[in-house]
Design an enzyme around this catalytic site. Structure first.
Site, PDB file in Angstrom:
ATOM      1  N   GLU A   1       0.763  -1.216  -0.028  1.00 16.99           N
ATOM      2  CA  GLU A   1       0.028   0.047  -0.114  1.00 16.99           C
ATOM      3  C   GLU A   1       0.870   1.235   0.109  1.00 16.99           C
ATOM      4  O   GLU A   1       0.463   2.271   0.293  1.00 16.99           O
ATOM      5  CB  GLU A   1      -1.050  -0.179   1.308  1.00 16.99           C
ATOM      6  CG  GLU A   1      -0.084  -0.018   2.324  1.00 16.99           C
ATOM      7  CD  GLU A   1      -1.282   0.213   3.735  1.00 16.99           C
ATOM      8  OE1 GLU A   1      -1.849   1.424   3.794  1.00 16.99           O
ATOM      9  OE2 GLU A   1      -1.295  -0.606   4.725  1.00 16.99           O
TER      10      GLU A   1
ATOM     11  N   CYS B   1      -3.119  -3.318   4.607  1.00 17.29           N
ATOM     12  CA  CYS B   1      -2.413  -4.209   5.084  1.00 17.29           C
ATOM     13  C   CYS B   1      -2.675  -5.724   4.427  1.00 17.29           C
ATOM     14  O   CYS B   1      -1.991  -6.603   4.865  1.00 17.29           O
ATOM     15  CB  CYS B   1      -2.170  -4.199   6.531  1.00 17.29           C
ATOM     16  SG  CYS B   1      -1.774  -2.901   7.144  1.00 17.29           S
TER      17      CYS B   1
ATOM     18  N   HIS C   1      -1.826 -10.133  11.851  1.00 16.46           N
ATOM     19  CA  HIS C   1      -1.361  -8.684  11.248  1.00 16.46           C
ATOM     20  C   HIS C   1      -1.124  -7.938  12.744  1.00 16.46           C
ATOM     21  O   HIS C   1      -1.917  -8.005  13.629  1.00 16.46           O
ATOM     22  CB  HIS C   1      -2.266  -8.252  10.380  1.00 16.46           C
ATOM     23  CG  HIS C   1      -2.129  -6.938  10.352  1.00 16.46           C
ATOM     24  ND1 HIS C   1      -0.719  -6.267   9.956  1.00 16.46           N
ATOM     25  CD2 HIS C   1      -2.737  -5.662  10.594  1.00 16.46           C
ATOM     26  CE1 HIS C   1      -1.049  -5.021   9.864  1.00 16.46           C
ATOM     27  NE2 HIS C   1      -2.362  -4.641  10.143  1.00 16.46           N
TER      28      HIS C   1
END
Ligand code: ACO
Length: 446
Positions: free
Chosen positions: A82, A116, A247
């Site tokens: 990103e 993400c 994550h």
């Protein structure tokens, strides 16, 4: 092909870091706010000589050298990121310059973007390619890379930078479970990057936390349902997994997440003896349960012994480097492979939760079916973390300002913050030398 999964792993994080306790002092916030409140001990950062292309170039070239992989043998390459520095040209296309000498241009895949989650999408696409009729027998390579920087304020200490490359193929030692991907995607405005002139996201921090935890609830229960149907078993608990990877935007959220999985098990079966001290939460509704600090604290307590064994040790890079966005879940995977003895990992089952704001999330799993001695040896994460160089918060601030100044700039020699190449980069690192008048970027390798 059988046993489709990971054959090789390489990682990258910057050589320089700032200490979070020193940053607390420098920022004038209360002691413990970043280190205890967020669970972050150090934060990796890079000056304007590094961009998403350079960190991806570094990781891919290092992987091929360390594992002796020929570029001819890679038939698919997808990048999840990103960190957008070009609205058209992909990072994958930049990586193709590494293939030049081999003459191989027959390489499928391109970039995947959603906060993400891009790395996970790239991984799923690579696994799908190997399992599909398009597969030609060669390897797939997945690259998850980001430079995470926030405007000054409460989100800034949750920055970081890093890259993970995963070589995918058949007969792998690390095998993804088939038919067990549970996904939850909806439209939210928790974190996004609408201002293309800035590297910084627009972020509603508290909303992003609650979106993350709600997505975890949905994905976990969905995964469990699929598992029950596939294996024809009774509803398992979180103990089904030997390790759990998340994550990791900041480590405190991971601890809350693991606790949340215990809460989900409790909702299904509150009679389990491990829940004897949290019976007061039995009749709380789902929305309330997400708001309640008492509930959160109680389940952090219940899950703590398990968290200490199955999650915390594999947050070593996440706490010491910080959020790497797309690479963040995969650096936890690499830390697991690096920090546990290969013989101990054999036969183990690992759960993974991927979250990207906006939002896209998945819960999935893998098993380690063969020894991973080579990967374990090559990763060597603890020594690599220890060989970094500490910078002062003043230096960190100066570098953040420099990145702001040169972001989107063209026609200049990129000289960085005045530190030498030796000071700023590990050996083998690619870095930017020049952006010409046509915004073309030129890299050199230390
Ligand atoms: N000592 C110990 N703990 C402290 C201290 C202190 N001195 N000061 C604060 N804390 C605790 C708070 O009590 C709170 O604890 P809790 O989470 O148990 O309630 C915690 O630190 C966080 O403090 P808050 O005031 O709630 O939030 P803060 O203003 O520090 O912001 C946030 C945190 C929202 C995560 C911010 O850093 C942010 O926006 N980050 C980017 C967004 C993000 O990472 N989201 C996660 C999912 S999306 C993604 O991956 C980008």
């Amino acid at each position: 092909p059988q046993n489709v999964g990971i054959l090789a792993v390489e990682i990258y994080f910057p050589k320089r870091y700032v200490d979070q306790a020193e940053l607390e002092k420098f920022d004038g916030v209360s002691t413990g706010r970043y280190t205890i409140g967020l669970g972050q001990t150090r934060m990796g950062f890079c000056d304007d000589r590094e961009d998403v292309n350079s960190i991806a170039l570094t990781t891919v070239q290092n992987l091929t050298e360390k594992y002796n992989i020929s570029y001819k043998d890679i038939g698919y390459l997808e990048v999840g990121t990103e960190t957008i520095i070009d609205k058209s040209k992909s990072v994958k296309s930049v990586l193709m310059q590494l293939f030049t000498e081999s003459g191989n241009t027959d390489v499928g895949g391109i970039d995947s973007k959603n906060a993400c989650y891009g790395g996970t999408n790239a991984l799923f696409n690579a696994l799908n390619w190997v399992e599909s009729s398009s597969w030609d027998g060669r390897y797939a390579l997945v690259v998850a890379a980001d430079i995470a920087v926030y405007a000054s304020g409460p989100a800034r200490p949750t920055g970081g930078a890093g890259c993970v490359a995963l070589l995918i193929g058949k007969d792998a030692p690390i095998v993804f479970d088939r038919g067990l991907r549970a996904t939850h995607m909806i439209h939210t405005w928790d974190f996004y990057k609408p201002d293309l002139s800035s590297e910084f996201p627009v972020v509603d921090g508290q909303l992003s936390n609650s979106c993350y935890l709600k997505s975890l609830d949905v994905c976990y229960n969905r995964y469990v349902e699929k598992l029950i149907a596939k294996e024809q078993i009774e509803r398992p608990t979180i103990n089904y997994f030997d390790y759990m990877l998340f994550h990791a935007p900041y480590c405190k959220l991971v601890q809350k997440s693991y606790a949340r999985l215990f809460y989900n098990d409790f909702v299904y079966n509150s009679e389990d003896p491990c829940f004897k001290d949290v019976q007061q939460f039995k009749n709380m509704n789902a929305e309330e349960s997400l708001q309640s600090k008492e509930l959160e604290k109680a389940f952090i307590g219940v899950s703590k012994p398990s968290y200490t064994k199955k999650v915390l040790p594999y947050l070593m890079a996440a706490t010491q480097v910080g959020n790497m966005y797309c690479a963040s879940l995969y650096i936890c995977l690499a830390t697991l492979l690096s920090n546990v003895a290969p013989e101990e990992l054999l036969g183990k089952r690992v759960g993974m939760f991927s979250y990207g704001s906006g939002l896209a999330s998945s819960f999935f799993s893998f098993q380690i079916v063969k020894p991973i001695d080579q990967i374990h040896k090559i990763l060597d994460i603890k020594n690599r973390l220890d060989s970094r160089v500490k910078s002062s918060p003043e230096k960190f601030n100066e570098v953040m300002l420099l990145r702001e100044e040169t972001h989107n700039k063209n026609d200049f020699d990129v000289v960085g913050d005045g530190s030498s190449v030796e000071e700023a980069f590990f050996k083998g690192t690619y870095y930017l030398e020049k952006i010409d008048e046509k915004w073309r970027r030129f890299y050199k390798r230390r």
